[in-house]
Design a protein around this motif. Structure first.
Motif, PDB file in Angstrom:
ATOM      1  N   GLU A 171     -18.174  64.467  64.526  1.00 15.89           N
ATOM      2  CA  GLU A 171     -17.125  64.580  63.726  1.00 15.89           C
ATOM      3  C   GLU A 171     -17.374  65.219  62.478  1.00 15.89           C
ATOM      4  O   GLU A 171     -17.143  65.672  61.384  1.00 15.89           O
ATOM      5  N   LYS A 172     -19.504  65.883  62.265  1.00 15.84           N
ATOM      6  CA  LYS A 172     -19.701  66.605  60.871  1.00 15.84           C
ATOM      7  C   LYS A 172     -19.040  67.976  61.334  1.00 15.84           C
ATOM      8  O   LYS A 172     -17.958  68.878  60.371  1.00 15.84           O
ATOM      9  N   GLU A 173     -19.009  68.518  62.988  1.00 17.04           N
ATOM     10  CA  GLU A 173     -17.984  69.901  63.078  1.00 17.04           C
ATOM     11  C   GLU A 173     -16.913  69.744  63.116  1.00 17.04           C
ATOM     12  O   GLU A 173     -16.010  70.776  62.051  1.00 17.04           O
ATOM     13  N   ARG A 174     -15.975  68.175  62.591  1.00 20.00           N
ATOM     14  CA  ARG A 174     -14.834  67.905  62.282  1.00 20.00           C
ATOM     15  C   ARG A 174     -14.543  68.498  60.664  1.00 20.00           C
ATOM     16  O   ARG A 174     -13.324  69.162  60.513  1.00 20.00           O
ATOM     17  N   LEU A 175     -15.361  68.044  59.790  1.00 21.97           N
ATOM     18  CA  LEU A 175     -15.000  67.845  58.244  1.00 21.97           C
ATOM     19  C   LEU A 175     -15.717  69.728  58.318  1.00 21.97           C
ATOM     20  O   LEU A 175     -14.960  69.994  56.638  1.00 21.97           O
ATOM     21  N   LEU A 176     -16.198  69.646  58.919  1.00 19.18           N
ATOM     22  CA  LEU A 176     -16.655  71.500  58.904  1.00 19.18           C
ATOM     23  C   LEU A 176     -15.440  72.013  58.594  1.00 19.18           C
ATOM     24  O   LEU A 176     -15.587  73.527  58.315  1.00 19.18           O
ATOM     25  N   ALA A 177     -14.706  72.064  59.901  1.00 16.00           N
ATOM     26  CA  ALA A 177     -13.646  72.974  60.601  1.00 16.00           C
ATOM     27  C   ALA A 177     -12.408  72.233  59.303  1.00 16.00           C
ATOM     28  O   ALA A 177     -11.954  73.926  59.087  1.00 16.00           O
ATOM     29  N   LYS A 178     -12.049  71.149  58.660  1.00 13.05           N
ATOM     30  CA  LYS A 178     -11.421  71.059  57.718  1.00 13.05           C
ATOM     31  C   LYS A 178     -11.629  72.044  56.887  1.00 13.05           C
ATOM     32  O   LYS A 178     -10.754  72.479  56.383  1.00 13.05           O
ATOM     33  N   GLN A 179     -12.699  71.857  56.557  1.00  8.06           N
ATOM     34  CA  GLN A 179     -13.456  72.871  54.693  1.00  8.06           C
ATOM     35  C   GLN A 179     -12.880  74.065  55.138  1.00  8.06           C
ATOM     36  O   GLN A 179     -12.087  75.323  54.442  1.00  8.06           O
ATOM     37  N   LEU A 180     -13.560  74.850  56.565  1.00 11.67           N
ATOM     38  CA  LEU A 180     -13.566  75.856  56.777  1.00 11.67           C
ATOM     39  C   LEU A 180     -11.493  76.843  57.100  1.00 11.67           C
ATOM     40  O   LEU A 180     -11.521  77.834  56.845  1.00 11.67           O
ATOM     41  N   LEU A 181     -10.882  75.808  57.330  1.00 15.81           N
ATOM     42  CA  LEU A 181     -10.101  75.876  57.534  1.00 15.81           C
ATOM     43  C   LEU A 181      -9.107  76.213  55.962  1.00 15.81           C
ATOM     44  O   LEU A 181      -8.035  76.909  55.566  1.00 15.81           O
ATOM     45  N   LYS A 182      -9.494  75.548  55.531  1.00 16.52           N
ATOM     46  CA  LYS A 182      -9.601  75.609  53.779  1.00 16.52           C
ATOM     47  C   LYS A 182      -9.589  76.941  53.679  1.00 16.52           C
ATOM     48  O   LYS A 182      -9.053  77.566  52.234  1.00 16.52           O
ATOM     49  N   ASP A 183     -10.648  77.087  53.290  1.00 16.33           N
ATOM     50  CA  ASP A 183     -10.801  78.632  53.625  1.00 16.33           C
ATOM     51  C   ASP A 183     -10.944  80.554  54.065  1.00 16.33           C
ATOM     52  O   ASP A 183     -11.197  80.786  53.458  1.00 16.33           O
ATOM     53  N   GLY A 184     -10.518  79.841  55.077  1.00 15.66           N
ATOM     54  CA  GLY A 184      -9.603  80.584  56.421  1.00 15.66           C
ATOM     55  C   GLY A 184     -10.630  81.019  56.825  1.00 15.66           C
ATOM     56  O   GLY A 184     -10.774  82.104  57.823  1.00 15.66           O
ATOM     57  N   LYS A 185     -11.713  80.607  57.624  1.00  8.35           N
ATOM     58  CA  LYS A 185     -12.953  81.100  58.312  1.00  8.35           C
ATOM     59  C   LYS A 185     -13.065  79.655  59.560  1.00  8.35           C
ATOM     60  O   LYS A 185     -13.849  79.200  59.728  1.00  8.35           O
ATOM     61  N   HIS A 186     -11.596  79.532  60.058  1.00  5.23           N
ATOM     62  CA  HIS A 186     -11.690  78.765  61.320  1.00  5.23           C
ATOM     63  C   HIS A 186     -12.178  78.628  63.020  1.00  5.23           C
ATOM     64  O   HIS A 186     -12.273  77.921  63.311  1.00  5.23           O
ATOM     65  N   CYS A 187     -12.029  79.560  63.093  1.00  4.46           N
ATOM     66  CA  CYS A 187     -12.035  80.320  64.611  1.00  4.46           C
ATOM     67  C   CYS A 187     -13.515  80.309  64.966  1.00  4.46           C
ATOM     68  O   CYS A 187     -13.476  79.173  65.956  1.00  4.46           O
ATOM     69  N   CYS A 188     -14.235  80.004  64.551  1.00  2.77           N
ATOM     70  CA  CYS A 188     -15.658  79.899  64.579  1.00  2.77           C
ATOM     71  C   CYS A 188     -17.031  78.445  65.106  1.00  2.77           C
ATOM     72  O   CYS A 188     -17.013  78.503  66.003  1.00  2.77           O
ATOM     73  N   SER A 189     -15.932  77.702  63.785  1.00  3.30           N
ATOM     74  CA  SER A 189     -16.272  76.555  63.935  1.00  3.30           C
ATOM     75  C   SER A 189     -15.413  75.439  64.912  1.00  3.30           C
ATOM     76  O   SER A 189     -15.865  74.168  65.435  1.00  3.30           O
ATOM     77  N   LEU A 190     -13.669  76.153  65.038  1.00  2.90           N
ATOM     78  CA  LEU A 190     -13.395  75.777  66.070  1.00  2.90           C
ATOM     79  C   LEU A 190     -13.868  75.744  68.298  1.00  2.90           C
ATOM     80  O   LEU A 190     -13.468  74.598  68.483  1.00  2.90           O
ATOM     81  N   ARG A 191     -14.776  76.596  68.275  1.00  2.00           N
ATOM     82  CA  ARG A 191     -15.386  77.732  69.399  1.00  2.00           C
ATOM     83  C   ARG A 191     -16.493  76.080  69.380  1.00  2.00           C
ATOM     84  O   ARG A 191     -16.226  75.592  70.482  1.00  2.00           O
ATOM     85  N   LYS A 192     -17.273  75.993  68.699  1.00  2.00           N
ATOM     86  CA  LYS A 192     -17.913  75.296  68.477  1.00  2.00           C
ATOM     87  C   LYS A 192     -17.804  73.439  68.671  1.00  2.00           C
ATOM     88  O   LYS A 192     -18.080  73.020  69.580  1.00  2.00           O
ATOM     89  N   LYS A 193     -16.447  73.247  68.296  1.00  2.00           N
ATOM     90  CA  LYS A 193     -16.716  71.712  68.569  1.00  2.00           C
ATOM     91  C   LYS A 193     -15.513  71.663  69.160  1.00  2.00           C
ATOM     92  O   LYS A 193     -15.680  70.378  70.433  1.00  2.00           O
ATOM     93  N   ARG A 194     -15.514  72.431  69.904  1.00  2.00           N
ATOM     94  CA  ARG A 194     -14.408  72.583  71.850  1.00  2.00           C
ATOM     95  C   ARG A 194     -15.518  72.540  72.630  1.00  2.00           C
ATOM     96  O   ARG A 194     -15.413  71.536  73.845  1.00  2.00           O
ATOM     97  N   TYR A 195     -16.841  73.141  72.409  1.00  2.00           N
ATOM     98  CA  TYR A 195     -18.587  73.400  72.634  1.00  2.00           C
ATOM     99  C   TYR A 195     -18.687  71.515  73.157  1.00  2.00           C
ATOM    100  O   TYR A 195     -19.107  70.716  74.514  1.00  2.00           O
TER     101      TYR A 195
END
Length: 172
Positions: free
Chosen positions: A23-47
């Protein structure tokens, strides 16, 4: 069995931690999507999703093992009940006095046959003598097997008596 429960509980705790982390990773991914830095966070979420799936599989495997173990325990208990009932019915059919009587009769029959053998030693052919001995052996063997079976079963319920009877059968 207790270890399986402990493992299951630990896996459930681990599952909760991973869920919170996801859940924390999802929230972080949403924030990073807004900032344009989503790739690393999505990999971590997938793991983290994969870890959660593995944990759920382990929990279901432990539950299946628990059920299988309990089924085996129930079969063993049922087998013990059937065996116990069988022994009880054998003891109702034949008492220790009956076994002693059979042993005495068998000993008397063997002695009687020896006397007959001595009397007939000169008047029977070898073929007749072999037939008589085979018949005696068959009669004696059936009685001895019956007594030995009873004695083996009696050890479960009358251990102090069965050692005395066993000594009489084996000549000890």
């Amino acid at each position: 069995k207790a270890q399986l429960k402990q493992q299951r509980d630990k896996l459930k705790q681990y599952q909760k931690r991973i869920t919170v982390q996801l859940e924390k990773e999802r929230l972080l991914a949403k924030q990073l999507l807004k900032d344009g830095k989503h790739c690393c966070s999505l990999r971590k979420k997938r793991y983290q999703d994969q870890l959660l799936d593995k944990t759920e599989n382990q929990i279901s495997n432990l539950s299946v093992q628990d059920i299988e173990f309990m089924q085996i325990e129930m079969k063993v208990i049922e087998g013990l009940k059937v065996g116990n009932d069988c022994l009880k019915s054998m003891h109702e059919i034949m008492s220790i006095e009956d076994v002693e009587r059979i042993l005495d009769e068998t000993q008397e029959a063997i002695e009687y046959q020896r006397q007959i053998d001595e009397m007939l030693a000169g008047s029977l052919t070898q073929e007749d003598e072999d037939a008589v001995l085979a018949e005696l052996e068959a009669i004696t063997q059936v009685r001895v097997e019956c007594v030995l079976t009873f004695l083996r079963c009696s050890k479960c319920f009358f251990p102090e008596r069965s050692s005395n009877l066993h000594g009489r059968v084996t000549g000890g």
